[in-house]
Design a protein around this motif. Structure first.
Motif: not given
Length: 88
Positions: A1-24, A83-88
């Motif tokens: 599966m893939y994750l759309h990060l915004g601005q046409n950037e998509i990464v394979p989900d198996h490459r993701i180490i972590g997702i972090f809130d920038l403000d916190k 969700s397992g879906k590629l949402v653009l």
């Protein structure tokens, strides 16, 4: 599966180490040092197109890690990943 990060950037989900809130996370000294070091190494990609709300750390075939700055908040990225879906 893939994750759309915004601005046409998509990464394979198996490459993701972590997702972090920038403000916190940006209040912590170690996080600021990590992001500054990644910026210095040239492995930060700003795909936000505006004010970033989160950052995603991924492993990469050519670098130990790569950091994406995204305009999407962490809950949106989490929902997209689960969700397992590629949402653009």
């Amino acid at each position: 599966m893939y994750l759309h990060l915004g601005q046409n950037e998509i990464v394979p989900d198996h490459r993701i180490i972590g997702i972090f809130d920038l403000d916190k996370c940006s209040y912590e000294k170690r996080t600021r040092e990590y992001l500054a070091g990644a910026e210095k190494e040239g492995v930060v990609l700003d795909v936000s197109g505006d004010l970033p709300k989160s950052f995603v750390v991924c492993d990469h075939p050519y670098h130990p890690q790569i950091v994406y700055l995204s305009q999407l908040n962490t809950s949106t990225l989490k929902n997209r990943a689960e969700s397992g879906k590629l949402v653009l």
